[in-house]
Enzyme design. Structure first.
Site, PDB file in Angstrom:
ATOM      1  N   GLU A  97       9.249  17.535  13.815  1.00  0.00           N
ATOM      2  CA  GLU A  97       9.778  17.153  12.500  1.00  0.00           C
ATOM      3  C   GLU A  97       9.097  18.034  11.452  1.00  0.00           C
ATOM      4  O   GLU A  97       7.871  18.015  11.326  1.00  0.00           O
ATOM      5  CB  GLU A  97       9.494  15.680  12.197  1.00  0.00           C
ATOM      6  CG  GLU A  97      10.081  15.269  10.853  1.00  0.00           C
ATOM      7  CD  GLU A  97       9.735  13.852  10.433  1.00  0.00           C
ATOM      8  OE1 GLU A  97       8.589  13.430  10.610  1.00  0.00           O
ATOM      9  OE2 GLU A  97      10.637  13.166   9.911  1.00  0.00           O
ATOM     10  N   LYS A 108       0.891  -1.177   0.000  1.00  0.00           N
ATOM     11  CA  LYS A 108       0.000   0.000   0.000  1.00  0.00           C
ATOM     12  C   LYS A 108       0.920   1.215   0.000  1.00  0.00           C
ATOM     13  O   LYS A 108       1.362   1.687   1.043  1.00  0.00           O
ATOM     14  CB  LYS A 108      -0.887  -0.029   1.251  1.00  0.00           C
ATOM     15  CG  LYS A 108      -2.210   0.708   1.114  1.00  0.00           C
ATOM     16  CD  LYS A 108      -2.098   2.163   0.716  1.00  0.00           C
ATOM     17  CE  LYS A 108      -1.610   3.059   1.828  1.00  0.00           C
ATOM     18  NZ  LYS A 108      -1.272   4.441   1.330  1.00  0.00           N
ATOM     19  N   CYS A 144      13.925  10.949   5.707  1.00  0.00           N
ATOM     20  CA  CYS A 144      13.926  10.664   7.151  1.00  0.00           C
ATOM     21  C   CYS A 144      15.343  10.721   7.703  1.00  0.00           C
ATOM     22  O   CYS A 144      15.537  10.792   8.908  1.00  0.00           O
ATOM     23  CB  CYS A 144      13.327   9.301   7.424  1.00  0.00           C
ATOM     24  SG  CYS A 144      14.349   7.969   6.838  1.00  0.00           S
TER      25      CYS A 144
END
Ligand code: NAD
Length: 492
Positions: free
Chosen positions: A379, A170, A278
Site C-alpha cells: 500500500e 484518539k 483507503c
C-alpha cells in the site's frame, strides 16, 4: 492543541508535544499534546462518570442532541473544511465533501429510537414472553487515521453516543484540530460534558487505551500493521474490537467498457485526495488488449490536473500529509522504475510557485507493472497509479484474490454476466460495478475483507449499532401462578 476532556480543554502540561504541519507550505503550523497513560486514565474516568447518567437519558433526548449536532456541523462545514485542508492538505472542496460524508452517519445515528428497537415474541410458552433489548457498553474508544480527520471520527462517535455510551477519541496526531472542534460542537448541541472526550497522542496513548480496564470496546481505523496490533492487544485485554486496515484497490476494465468513463473514474479515484484514501484506486487492470487505449486516455486527463495548495481555487490535488510520507511514496516510484515498470508520468519534479517547501507529488502513472514489484504489492497511499495488463476477467480476479487486502474493488463493463461473475467471485468487502469508489451509504456497513479488517464487524450501519451495544434477552412470566409446581426437566 490540548486534550478535550469533561467539556473543557485540559490545562496541565502534557507528557510531550508534537509538531503539526501545514503540508502545502511545509511549515510547522501548531503543536499537539501527546497524551500518556495518565492522560488516558483521566479521560476514561471522566467518561465513566458521565456515561451513567447519559445512558439513562431518553431516546428522544439523545435524538434531539444528534439533530442539533447535525445542524451545528452543517453551520460549521466551511470552518471544519478549513481545519482539514490546513493540516491534511486535501482541497477545500474535498474537505467539505468529507464533512458531508461524516454528517450522513450522524443523520443515520439520529434515527436511534428506531435503530435500538428490540424483538418481542409473545407466548413463547403459556403466559411467557421473550424479548431482546440492546444496552450500551459503557466507555468505548475510537482511534482514527490522518486521512479523514472529520469523517472517520464521525463514523464512530455519533453512533456510539446515540447508543448511550461515553466516547474517548484518539485522533491522528498529524491533523488533530478537527476532532477538538467536533467535540466542542457536540457539547454545544447538548451532549453532556464528559460523554465525548478527545485525548491526543501517538502509540503510547493508543496502548494505554487498549489496556485500560474501563474501556469496553475499541474501534480502530488505520494501517494494517497497527490494526493487527490493536486487534490482538485489545482482545487480549478482553475488549470488543473492530480494526480496519489498509488497502490496495483494483479497478478492472473490460474491453467492452466505456473507456472514457473508465478513465475519468480511474483518474478521480487514484488521484483524488492525493491517493490518501483507503478506497483510492491504486491499481488499474486492463483486460484483453485495452491497455494502450486506456493509457492514452489516462495520460491526457492527468495532463489537465493542477497540483497546488488545497486552499486555492482550481486546485485538483493538494500535497501529501508529511515530508516523511512524501519521501516514502517517492521511493516507491523509484523502486517501480528500477524494477522495470514503465514510468509514463513522473510527478516527482513538480514545483508549486510560492509553495516551494510543500510536500507535493503530482499524479504519477506506472504501466506494465508486474505482481512481484513492491509498487504493486505494498500500500503506497499516494498519487501513484499502477497499470497491469491481463488477458481475461478470470486472470484479473485471480490477481485481486491473490493479494493481501480486500477493501474495495471495481469493474467497468457493459456486460451484466461478467459483472455478476465478478461480484460473486471477487474477495473484497465493497464492490463497485461501473462505480470506482463503492463506499456504502451509512445504512449499509463499511468494511473490507482479509487484512483490510480484523474483527467481524464493519463501521456504521447495523454493524455500528451492534458493535456499540450488547444484547440482553429477557424471558418473563406475568401470569397467575395457580398451575405452578416443581419441574426438574430442562425448560423447553
Ligand atoms: P496509522 O496506522 O499510522 O495510524 C492510525 C492511528 O494509529 C493513529 O491514531 C496513530 O496515532 C495510531 N498509531 C500509529 N502507530 C501506532 C502504533 N505503533 N501503535 C499504536 N498506535 C499507533 O495510519 P495513518 O497513516 O494515520 O492512516 C493511513 C492508513 O489508514 C492507510 O493504511 C489507510 O488505508 C488506512 N485507512 C483505512 C480505512 C479503512 O476503512 N479500512 C480508512 C481510512 C484509512
Amino acid at each position: 492543541m490540548q486534550h478535550f476532556v469533561g467539556g473543557a480543554f485540559v490545562q496541565d502540561e502534557p507528557a510531550a508535544w508534537a509538531d503539526v504541519h501545514d503540508p502545502a507550505r511545509g511549515a510547522v503550523a501548531s503543536r499537539v499534546a501527546l497524551g500518556d497513560a495518565g492522560a488516558v486514565d483521566q479521560a476514561v474516568k471522566v467518561a465513566l462518570d458521565a456515561q451513567a447518567a447519559w445512558a439513562e437519558e431518553s431516546l428522544g433526548v439523545r435524538q434531539q442532541v444528534m439533530l442539533e449536532f447535525i445542524r451545528l456541523v452543517e453551520r460549521s462545514r466551511d470552518e471544519l473544511a478549513e481545519l482539514v485542508t490546513g493540516e491534511h492538505g486535501k482541497t477545500l472542496a474535498d474537505a467539505r465533501a468529507e464533512v458531508n460524508a461524516g454528517l450522513d452517519v450522524a443523520k443515520f445515528a439520529a434515527g436511534i429510537p428506531h435503530l435500538l428497537k428490540g424483538d418481542y415474541s409473545e407466548n413463547v410458552s403459556r403466559g411467557v414472553d421473550t424479548y431482546s433489548i440492546r444496552q450500551p457498553l459503557g466507555v468505548v474508544a475510537g482511534i482514527t487515521p490522518f486521512n479523514f480527520p472529520v469523517m472517520v471520527p464521525m463514523w464512530m462517535f455519533p453512533i456510539a453516543v446515540a447508543c448511550g455510551n461515553a466516547f474517548v477519541l484518539k485522533p491522528s496526531e498529524k491533523d488533530p484540530s478537527a476532532s477538538n472542534r467536533l467535540a466542542e460542537l457536540a457539547l454545544e448541541a447538548g451532549l453532556p460534558a464528559g460523554v465525548l472526550n478527545v485525548v491526543h497522542g501517538s502509540a503510547p496513548a493508543v496502548d494505554a487505551l487498549l489496556a485500560h480496564p474501563d474501556v469496553a470496546a475499541v474501534s480502530f481505523v488505520g494501517s494494517t500493521p497497527v490494526a493487527r496490533h490493536v486487534y490482538e492487544t485489545a482482545a487480549k485485554h478482553g475488549k470488543r474490537v473492530q480494526a480496519l486496515g489498509g488497502a490496495k484497490n483494483h479497478l478492472v476494465v473490460l474491453p467492452d467498457a466505456d473507456l472514457d468513463a473508465a478513465a475519468d473514474a480511474l483518474v478521480s479515484a487514484a488521484y483524488g485526495s492525493a491517493g490518501e484514501r483507503c478506497m483510492a484506486i491504486s491499481v488499474a487492470v486492463a483486460v484483453g488488449g485495452v491497455g494502450d487505449a486506456l493509457r492514452d486516455r489516462l495520460v491526457e486527463r492527468i495532463g489537465r490536473l493542477s497540483t497546488a495548495d488545497g486552499h486555492d481555487e482550481g486546485t485538483d490535488m493538494g500535497p501529501l500529509v508529511t515530508a516523511d510520507h512524501l519521501r516514502r511514496v517517492s521511493g516507491y516510484v523509484q523502486a517501480g522504475a528500477d524494477a522495470g515498470a514503465d514510468l509514463v508520468v513522473d510527478g516527482r519534479d513538480v514545483r508549486v510557485p510560492g509553495r516551494e517547501n510543500g510536500f507535493f507529488l503530482a499524479p504519477t502513472l506506472l504501466d506494465h507493472v508486474r505482481p512481484d514489484m513492491t509498487v504493486y504489492t505494498d500500500e503506497i497511499f499516494g498519487p501513484v497509479l499502477s497499470m497491469l495488463r491481463v488477458d481475461t476477467l478470470d486472470e484479473a480476479v485471480g490477481l485481486i484474490n491473490g493479494g493481501e487486502y480486500g477493501n474495495g474493488v471495481s469493474l467497468f463493463t457493459r456486460d451484466g454476466v461478467a459483472a455478476r461473475k465478478f461480484q460473486h467471485t471477487v474477495q473484497a468487502g465493497m464492490v463497485g460495478l461501473n462505480v470506482p469508489i463503492p463506499v456504502p451509504i451509512p445504512y449499509f456497513p463499511f468494511g473490507g475483507w482479509k487484512h483490510s479488517l480484523f474483527g467481524d464487524s464493519g463501521q456504521y450501519g447495523e454493524d455500528g449499532i451492534r458493535f456499540f451495544t450488547r444484547r440482553k434477552v429477557v424471558t418473563s412470566r406475568w401470569a397467575p401462578s395457580a398451575g405452578s409446581r416443581v419441574d426438574m426437566r430442562f425448560p423447553a
